[in-house]
Design an enzyme around this catalytic site. Sequence first.
Site, PDB file in Angstrom:
ATOM      1  N   ASP A 176      36.415 101.660 -43.775  1.00 52.76           N
ATOM      2  CA  ASP A 176      36.845 103.051 -43.483  1.00 52.76           C
ATOM      3  C   ASP A 176      38.247 103.353 -43.988  1.00 52.76           C
ATOM      4  O   ASP A 176      38.557 104.508 -44.254  1.00 52.76           O
ATOM      5  CB  ASP A 176      36.665 103.420 -41.995  1.00 52.76           C
ATOM      6  CG  ASP A 176      37.580 102.675 -41.044  1.00 52.76           C
ATOM      7  OD1 ASP A 176      38.144 101.637 -41.425  1.00 52.76           O
ATOM      8  OD2 ASP A 176      37.720 103.140 -39.886  1.00 52.76           O
ATOM      9  N   SER A 216      39.747 101.815 -27.254  1.00 49.86           N
ATOM     10  CA  SER A 216      40.929 102.660 -27.472  1.00 49.86           C
ATOM     11  C   SER A 216      40.531 104.046 -27.978  1.00 49.86           C
ATOM     12  O   SER A 216      41.095 105.052 -27.525  1.00 49.86           O
ATOM     13  CB  SER A 216      41.938 101.993 -28.410  1.00 49.86           C
ATOM     14  OG  SER A 216      41.358 101.735 -29.649  1.00 49.86           O
ATOM     15  N   ASP A 235      36.289 104.939 -35.614  1.00 48.17           N
ATOM     16  CA  ASP A 235      36.068 104.855 -34.169  1.00 48.17           C
ATOM     17  C   ASP A 235      36.172 106.226 -33.500  1.00 48.17           C
ATOM     18  O   ASP A 235      35.355 106.587 -32.653  1.00 48.17           O
ATOM     19  CB  ASP A 235      37.075 103.886 -33.540  1.00 48.17           C
ATOM     20  CG  ASP A 235      37.009 102.502 -34.172  1.00 48.17           C
ATOM     21  OD1 ASP A 235      36.009 102.219 -34.863  1.00 48.17           O
ATOM     22  OD2 ASP A 235      37.948 101.714 -33.977  1.00 48.17           O
TER      23      ASP A 235
HETATM   24  C1  GLA Z   1      39.056  98.841 -36.155  1.00 45.47           C
HETATM   25  C2  GLA Z   1      39.638 100.146 -36.681  1.00 45.47           C
HETATM   26  C3  GLA Z   1      38.581 100.887 -37.504  1.00 45.47           C
HETATM   27  C4  GLA Z   1      37.997  99.987 -38.583  1.00 45.47           C
HETATM   28  C5  GLA Z   1      37.539  98.671 -37.985  1.00 45.47           C
HETATM   29  C6  GLA Z   1      37.093  97.695 -39.027  1.00 45.47           C
HETATM   30  O1  GLA Z   1      38.036  99.120 -35.239  1.00 45.47           O
HETATM   31  O2  GLA Z   1      40.048 100.963 -35.614  1.00 45.47           O
HETATM   32  O3  GLA Z   1      39.148 102.056 -38.058  1.00 45.47           O
HETATM   33  O4  GLA Z   1      38.940  99.798 -39.601  1.00 45.47           O
HETATM   34  O5  GLA Z   1      38.572  98.057 -37.219  1.00 45.47           O
HETATM   35  O6  GLA Z   1      35.948  98.143 -39.659  1.00 45.47           O
END
Ligand code: GLA
Length: 395
Positions: free
Chosen positions: A52, A138, A182
Amino acid sequence: MPHSPSREKPSTVNRLSSARLATSLFASTFATHPKVVASAPGRVNLIGEHTDYNGGPVLPVALERRTAVAARLAERWAFISGTEDGLQEAEIDGPMRRGWTDYLVGVARELRTLRAAPPGAEIAIATTLPIGAGLSSSAALTVATAKALSLLAGKRLSAAALVEVAFRAEYHQVGVRCGRMDQTIAAHGQRGSALLFDTATGTLRQVPFRGRLWIVETGVSHRLTGGALNQRRHECEEALGFCREWRPGLEHLAQLSLRDLPEIGRRLPPPLVPRVRHVITETARTRSAADALTAGDLSRLGRLLVEGHESLRVDYESTIPEADFIVASAVDHGAYGARLTGAGWGGAVVVLAPASREARIMAEIQGDFKRRFGRAAAVWRTRASAGVRRETIPD
Ligand code: GLA
């Protein structure tokens, strides 16, 4: 608490209880009722890990487990959480404390820039998500807080605006160099669907997924702030800089393809090569996974999950032995596939198993894990659930 699959409670109990728990924590702390309760889900990423922030696709699913935020206007900012100690008061303009309240302060600051923050609030938080298990507690917290506080301020923000507030709170205020996966699934999740999110274009496509997923917690907690995720992101930025010397217009690593790997091998410092290889192969796998899910081909989807885990283990070096073990055990016992989900360096494994054999497979994994690590792994199941919403205040 670890529990066996057969004792797993129906997830609606979990959903109801986060709003209920937040409301009753609010009442017992502030001796009154909240004005607004909002909740947002955690997520399990099916596939598309560390893509992402490299312009690639991701395929997350919103969990049934949620975080609820109960709030009421006040002249101060005061927070209480069911998973943390004691009532905390904070100054929105004061220094960050390097603790959980920073997420709330960060959201309030970001809402203020949109004129969508109340002047102050009393807030109670409850969650049915495990914290630090790679299931995005989070983003559930920041998205639910953004929803609750903006409603308190009399504003109805769109899902896209909530994503931006929550992302900026985490990235700019707390300092975690996350991407937008997320927050996006926490806001846009739909019951019965995975979400194919193309992070380069911002395109969202709901991909029907009515089956069940199992989560196996490794019991190894990860803390993202200042940690390995920031380091990997830095490596990817460095790699992009090198690649641009020969591909000036390149915007993201995910635009590269397998055919570029020989050139990448010649131009990049050796430690960066496998990081880029992961981004390239994971991007291809995620697109194939969305196709497999659309076609209902769970065997193929499962194989892609296992390949994705291998890539995280070998190329991205973000797995841990407990997760490698759980994935191997799941495959041995007949799961379609499994992989470490989320940022890594701890957290949880997602397992996709044939419905007719899933309870037995999960029990076998639990048994293997107990024998190998001498402790129980928490195991539970979920279906694809809904994103952020206002909750009716439970009695
Ligand atoms: C965490 C970050 C996301 C993504 C994942 C790995 O969850 O918050 O944005 O980068 O790691 O895919």
